[in-house]
Design an enzyme around this catalytic site. Sequence first.
Site, short mmCIF file in Angstrom:
data_model
loop_
_atom_site.label_atom_id
_atom_site.label_comp_id
_atom_site.label_asym_id
_atom_site.label_seq_id
_atom_site.Cartn_x
_atom_site.Cartn_y
_atom_site.Cartn_z
N LYS B 78 38.91 31.44 31.24
CA LYS B 78 40.06 31.12 32.09
C LYS B 78 39.56 30.63 33.45
CE LYS B 78 44.39 33.24 33.70
NZ LYS B 78 45.19 34.49 33.71
N SER B 153 49.89 34.16 32.01
CA SER B 153 49.26 32.99 32.59
C SER B 153 48.02 32.51 31.86
CB SER B 153 48.92 33.29 34.05
OG SER B 153 47.92 34.30 34.11
N SER B 177 49.43 38.88 31.32
CA SER B 177 48.90 37.52 31.19
C SER B 177 47.87 37.29 30.10
CB SER B 177 48.33 37.04 32.53
OG SER B 177 49.37 36.67 33.40
#
Lengths: 95, 491
Positions: B78, B153, B177
């Site tokens: 990420k 996210s 997330s």
Amino acid sequence: MKISKEEVEKVAVLARLALTEGETETFSSEMSSILDYFDKLKEVDTEKVEPTSHASAGRNVMRHDEVRPSLSKEECLMNAPDADKGCLRVPKIIG
Amino acid sequence: MDLYRLKIHELQEMLQRGEVSSREVTESVFRRIDDVEGKVGAFITLMEDEGLECAELADRRIEEGKQDGLTGIPLAIKDNMCMKGKRTTCGSKILESYKPPYDGTVIKSLGGHLSVPVGKTNMDEFAMGSSTETSYFGITRNPWDLGRIAGGSSGGSASAVAADECIGALGSDTGGSIRQPAAYCGVVGLKPTYGRVSRFGLVAFASSLDQIGPLTKDVRDCAILLTAISGHDRLDSTSVDIAVEDYVNSLDGDIGGLRIGIPKEYFTGGIDPDVEKSVWDAVKGLEKLGAAYKEVSLSHSEYALAAYYIIAPAEASSNLARYDGVKYGYRASRPEGLIDMYAKTRSEGFGREVKRRIMLGTYALSAGYYDAYYKKASQVRTLIARDFDEAFKECDLLLTPTVPAPAFKIGEKTGDPLQMYLTDIFTVPANLVGVPGISVPCGFSKDGLPIGLQLLGRHFDEATILRAAYAFEQHTDYHLRRPSLDAGRGK
């Protein structure tokens, strides 16, 4: 709770944000409905309840104050939008 | 054979036996990316050159017989984890060209294993969002239905795993997330106990809630990746010095006598019928495997979301004060003085959702409102934690849906922030309390969309939720299905 455009502008100054007229208006209505949702919490009796600021049992971590290798000045400045002679440059502060 | 489709544990064995090289696996993954990335949009930055270079080093290490569990395995990261010299954007214009001068601790751990970096994945800006629609770099699509969101996210990491654009991935979880996009994309995602994994080098969103964790194709891979990144780190004073188990050892399939708690407050309505049915089928399935279940009460559940959406923006408004256009990141041109430079830089550099949260957080912390909002939310957090303590006296883990409904359509909730926040309703309590949680695939909706089952454990008891998730997975085949990636609905 209704948040007026003036209040939104006041918070924006504290947050160092320059909002457009449109943003101020949208935030005023969006924040009002979100804060209404937060009002739910008023139903909860929290008298004599200690607040929790951290999920782990906070324990201060100490170490000796000794010199250790760290990033070089060049590495620290390599992402700066404006740097000169080993310093960060910002707009004039004192007139 | 399509090597990109394989799992970490399958490739480990093949690499060890010399049946494939890391270079072959890595090339296969990048050809897969060439084929499908245009549809999915999982990545902000691809690292093919670095990946292939690393694969060759890994192959040499394997030849020398010195490999670890992740040597030569292509992983996606990420884009809020700092990788030295590689652009780390956090999905934001304000960090568009930021190159960290250091590696975060998890990146160092993976580098030590010589796992192969595939790229940096897309995410909601500063991890603030539930759909990966707030990224400055575009939307990530759900591989099961390209018209739907991947969740957020960590939507880029989840969809990259689901679309086989990597073998495994890392995400971060502040209010769901990792678990929420894992559920939407039909993969496994685990948020570790707060303090289990170092946050050093993770761009801060809400520091008392953030944790890094794995997104993988199955539970065994999840255990492998978690073992590799867990542990105490003197660079993160909130990381905890408790010995790391080899989580793979906990996957013995035996859940006889395990006590599962079903929090009744989570089933009071508002759950999609397909989700509810799949979750109860999972309960029955676990019961057949020897577990017992009982209803428990988490009486403050209905207040968790409000508490979370005060605490997280409050911490964010403070953490994001550092983006001032001075030390790094974007700076607005031609400001009229210093204060104007701060305000212009931040207004041009941050997107709408980030500004909204900074505003909410600043408001909740400002004079006159602190007691009514931030302090009140922190007290409610204490009560929520007490509920969990009580529940864990009666059971070994808690079982809930990960999200109330399957993935929604792109654009469906962007106009109404509160509706977007409500998708996090089942995931935020674990962050407020700090306990670990895993989402595993437990079914599909009538429309062919994945459904996730959430298991929550006691602090530092990742082993139990992994054991239960593994036992469940061994008796189902949901984790083996793959999206077709057709433009319409993939079944």
